[in-house]
Write a protein that holds these residues in place. Structure first.
Motif, short mmCIF file in Angstrom:
data_model
loop_
_atom_site.label_atom_id
_atom_site.label_comp_id
_atom_site.label_asym_id
_atom_site.label_seq_id
_atom_site.Cartn_x
_atom_site.Cartn_y
_atom_site.Cartn_z
N GLY A 4 -3.56 -17.54 25.74
CA GLY A 4 -4.11 -18.02 24.47
C GLY A 4 -3.18 -17.56 23.35
O GLY A 4 -2.05 -17.09 23.61
N ILE A 34 -7.47 -22.74 21.89
CA ILE A 34 -6.73 -23.73 21.09
C ILE A 34 -6.50 -24.96 21.96
O ILE A 34 -5.89 -24.87 23.03
N LYS A 199 -17.70 -29.59 20.56
CA LYS A 199 -17.22 -30.39 19.43
C LYS A 199 -17.00 -31.84 19.87
O LYS A 199 -16.58 -32.09 21.00
N TRP A 287 -17.24 -26.25 25.30
CA TRP A 287 -16.58 -24.99 25.64
C TRP A 287 -17.42 -24.16 26.60
O TRP A 287 -16.88 -23.30 27.30
N TRP A 292 -12.76 -20.25 32.32
CA TRP A 292 -11.81 -19.16 32.09
C TRP A 292 -11.99 -18.51 30.72
O TRP A 292 -11.30 -17.55 30.37
N GLY A 335 -12.79 -12.58 16.06
CA GLY A 335 -13.26 -13.93 16.42
C GLY A 335 -12.31 -15.02 15.96
O GLY A 335 -12.25 -16.08 16.56
N LEU A 337 -8.52 -16.80 14.69
CA LEU A 337 -7.10 -16.84 15.04
C LEU A 337 -6.39 -15.66 14.38
O LEU A 337 -5.54 -14.99 14.99
C1 FAD Z 1 -14.94 -24.74 19.12
C2 FAD Z 1 -14.19 -23.58 18.52
C3 FAD Z 1 -13.90 -23.60 17.16
C4 FAD Z 1 -13.20 -22.54 16.58
N1 FAD Z 1 -12.86 -22.63 15.26
C5 FAD Z 1 -12.06 -21.68 14.72
C6 FAD Z 1 -11.51 -21.87 13.42
O1 FAD Z 1 -11.71 -22.92 12.77
N2 FAD Z 1 -10.72 -20.88 12.91
C7 FAD Z 1 -10.44 -19.72 13.62
O2 FAD Z 1 -9.72 -18.86 13.10
N3 FAD Z 1 -10.93 -19.54 14.89
C8 FAD Z 1 -11.72 -20.49 15.44
N4 FAD Z 1 -12.15 -20.36 16.73
C9 FAD Z 1 -11.82 -19.10 17.45
C10 FAD Z 1 -10.38 -19.10 17.99
O3 FAD Z 1 -10.20 -20.23 18.80
C11 FAD Z 1 -10.13 -17.82 18.79
O4 FAD Z 1 -10.29 -16.70 17.94
C12 FAD Z 1 -8.71 -17.72 19.37
O5 FAD Z 1 -8.22 -18.95 19.82
C13 FAD Z 1 -8.75 -16.69 20.50
O6 FAD Z 1 -7.44 -16.51 21.02
P1 FAD Z 1 -7.23 -15.43 22.16
O7 FAD Z 1 -5.81 -15.53 22.59
O8 FAD Z 1 -7.76 -14.11 21.73
O9 FAD Z 1 -8.20 -15.87 23.37
P2 FAD Z 1 -8.28 -17.22 24.21
O10 FAD Z 1 -7.81 -18.37 23.41
O11 FAD Z 1 -9.66 -17.27 24.77
O12 FAD Z 1 -7.22 -16.99 25.39
C14 FAD Z 1 -7.53 -16.25 26.54
C15 FAD Z 1 -6.72 -16.82 27.69
O13 FAD Z 1 -6.91 -15.99 28.85
C16 FAD Z 1 -6.94 -16.84 29.98
N5 FAD Z 1 -7.54 -16.13 31.10
C17 FAD Z 1 -8.84 -15.79 31.29
N6 FAD Z 1 -8.99 -15.15 32.45
C18 FAD Z 1 -7.76 -15.07 33.03
C19 FAD Z 1 -7.28 -14.51 34.26
N7 FAD Z 1 -8.10 -13.91 35.14
N8 FAD Z 1 -5.95 -14.60 34.53
C20 FAD Z 1 -5.08 -15.18 33.63
N9 FAD Z 1 -5.51 -15.75 32.46
C21 FAD Z 1 -6.83 -15.67 32.16
C22 FAD Z 1 -7.74 -18.04 29.50
O14 FAD Z 1 -7.55 -19.17 30.32
C23 FAD Z 1 -7.19 -18.22 28.08
O15 FAD Z 1 -6.08 -19.12 28.07
C24 FAD Z 1 -12.83 -21.41 17.36
C25 FAD Z 1 -13.11 -21.41 18.73
C26 FAD Z 1 -13.77 -22.49 19.30
C27 FAD Z 1 -14.05 -22.48 20.80
#
Ligand code: FAD
Length: 355
Positions: A4, A34, A199, A287, A292, A335, A337
Motif C-alpha cells: 500500500g 488506493i 463506493k 471494501w 487482504w 487513518g 494517506l
Molecule cells: C473507501 C475509502 C475511502 C478513503 N478515503 C480517504 C480519503 O479521501 N483521504 C485519505 O487520506 N484517506 C482515505 N482513505 C484511507 C486511505 O486509503 C488509507 O489511509 C491508506 O491508503 C492506507 O495505506 P497503508 O499503506 O497504510 O495500508 P493499505 O493501503 O491497507 O496497504 C496494506 C497492504 O498490505 C497488503 N497485505 C496485507 N496482508 C499481507 C500479507 N500477509 N502479505 C503481504 N501483503 C499483505 C495488502 O494487500 C495491502 O496492499 C480511504 C480508504 C477507503 C477504503
C-alpha cells in the motif's frame, strides 16, 4: 510486507538510501486501499474507488505529489448542493453547500502508486506474494511467502517492516508470538480505517450537473448512497460522480454487486435527473470484501479513527529489528494517506534503517 502507500514509500526511501530491500505484496496489484479504475478502456487515468482527497494542512501528501511529479487539483465544489430527504418529497437544492477545500491527485490517487512503482527496482518488488509466516532466528527474520504460482518460498531478512493493517498482522503464523507483551491485543483493538465502506462511481461523457449549476454534492436519507460528490478524474476530463454507500456491510453481502450498482444508478437518476441514467462506465467497490485489508472484527463496527501509539513498544521492537508502519500506526492523521506517510517518516527517524 505490504504494497500500500506506506509500504511503497518505505521501499522508495530504502531504494534512495541504497539499502537492499524486498517488498512482498499479497495482492496481484500494488496500492492496497488506493484503487483507481479507468474512465475508458483507452484512458491512462482513472476515478477513485478508495481514497479521494487530501486536505490543505496535509503537507506530506503535498510534498510526495511534488516529488513524484503527480499533478494535483482542487475538488470541484462550485455550485448548489442537493438534499434527498425522502423518497416521496422532491429533492431540495441549496446554495449554501459544504465547500471545504480539498485536493485530488490528477488521474486518480493510483497515479501515486504508478509513479512509486516506476521508481522501484522491479526485481525487488513482488505482487501476488502474501507473507504467511515469520520466525525470528539468531541471524534475523525468516519470512515464508506464497509466490504467484502458489509455491512456498522463504526469505531471510535482517529487518522486517510490516506495512499491513494491524489486525491483518495477527493472521501471520508466528508473528504474534514474537511481539512484545500487550502489542497483539493493541493491534487487535485497532480498527482498519474505512475497511467496511463501499463506493459507487459513474463516469459520464459530460458534467451535466455542473452545466446545471450543481456542485455534484448531494446528501441523502434515502440511499443506498448517503453522500455523493463530483469524482471527475481531473479538473476538466473524465467527468464522474461518486457516492459512499450507507448500507451496512452485512446487508450488502446479501446482494449481488450488480443489484447494488443498479440501485445506485437509480438513485443518481432520482437525485440528478435522467442524464445520470447512461454513464459511459460505472464501478462499485465493496471494501468489506477485500480479504487482504479487512478483518472480521472490522465488519459491523461503528467507524472509529485508528489511534495506535506504538511508542511504549518501540525499544523492544527495534531490538528485534521489527518495524510497523501504515496509516493505522501514524503518529498523527491516523487513518489518512497523510498518516501513512507520517508513519514512514517516523520509521526513518527512529529505526536506524536509513543511517
Ligand atoms: C473507501 C475509502 C475511502 C478513503 N478515503 C480517504 C480519503 O479521501 N483521504 C485519505 O487520506 N484517506 C482515505 N482513505 C484511507 C486511505 O486509503 C488509507 O489511509 C491508506 O491508503 C492506507 O495505506 P497503508 O499503506 O497504510 O495500508 P493499505 O493501503 O491497507 O496497504 C496494506 C497492504 O498490505 C497488503 N497485505 C496485507 N496482508 C499481507 C500479507 N500477509 N502479505 C503481504 N501483503 C499483505 C495488502 O494487500 C495491502 O496492499 C480511504 C480508504 C477507503 C477504503
Amino acid at each position: 510486507m505490504g504494497g500500500g502507500l506506506a509500504g511503497m514509500v518505505a521501499a522508495l526511501r530504502l531504494e534512495q538510501a541504497g539499502s537492499p530491500y524486498l517488498l512482498l505484496e499479497a495482492q496481484t496489484r500494488f496500492g492496497g486501499r488506493i484503487l483507481s479504475q479507468p474512465v475508458a478502456a483507452d484512458a491512462g487515468f482513472g476515478v477513485d474507488l478508495g481514497p479521494t482527497w487530501f486536505w490543505p494542512h496535509q503537507q506530506r501528501m503535498r510534498r510526495l505529489c511534488a516529488e513524484l511529479e503527480c499533478a494535483v487539483f482542487a475538488q470541484h465544489v462550485d455550485g448548489d448542493v442537493l438534499y434527498q430527504q425522502s423518497s416521496v418529497q422532491p429533492v431540495q437544492r441549496s446554495g449554501e453547500g459544504e465547500g471545504m477545500l480539498s485536493y485530488r491527485v490528477e488521474g486518480g490517487t493510483q497515479s501515486l502508486i504508478a509513479a512509486l512503482t516506476a521508481r522501484l527496482d522491479p526485481a525487488r518488488v513482488h505482487r501476488g506474494c502474501p507473507i504467511t509466516g515469520v520466525a525470528r532466528g539468531d541471524d534475523g527474520w525468516c519470512v515464508t511467502s506464497d509466490d504467484a504460482t502458489g509455491a512456498q518460498r522463504q526469505f531471510r531478512a535482517q529487518h522486517l517492516v510490516l506495512a499491513a493493517p494491524p489486525r491483518k498482522l495477527l493472521q501471520i503464523d508466528g508473528l504474534a508470538q514474537c511481539l512484545p507483551t500487550g502489542l497483539p491485543a493493541a493491534l487487535m483493538a485497532t480498527p482498519t480505517w474505512m475497511a467496511s465502506q463501499a463506493k459507487f462511481v459513474a463516469v459520464y461523457p459530460a458534467p451535466f450537473w455542473r452545466e446545471d449549476g450543481l456542485s455534484g454534492q448531494a446528501f441523502s436519507r434515502v440511499g443506498p448512497m448517503v453522500e455523493i460528490h463530483d469524482a471527475s478524474a481531473t479538473a476538466d476530463t473524465g467527468f464522474a460522480l461518486f457516492g459512499f454507500i450507507g448500507v451496512p456491510a452485512e446487508v450488502r453481502s446479501q446482494h449481488t454487486t450488480q443489484t447494488l450498482q443498479d440501485a445506485c444508478l437509480r438513485q443518481l437518476v432520482s437525485v440528478f435527473g435522467a442524464q445520470a441514467a447512461t454513464p459511459d462506465v460505472s464501478y462499485l467497490k465493496d471494501w468489506a470484501r477485500e480479504a487482504w485489508i479487512v478483518s472480521a472484527e472490522d465488519i459491523g463496527e461503528p467507524p472509529r479513527h485508528p489511534e495506535l501509539d506504538l511508542s511504549v513498544w518501540l525499544p523492544q521492537l527495534h531490538s528485534m529489528q521489527l518495524h510497523v508502519v501504515g496509516s493505522e500506526v501514524a503518529p498523527d492523521e491516523g487513518g489518512y494517506l497523510e498518516g501513512a506517510l507520517g508513519s514512514v517518516e517516523a520509521l526513518m527517524r527512529t529505526s536506524g534503517l536509513f543511517a
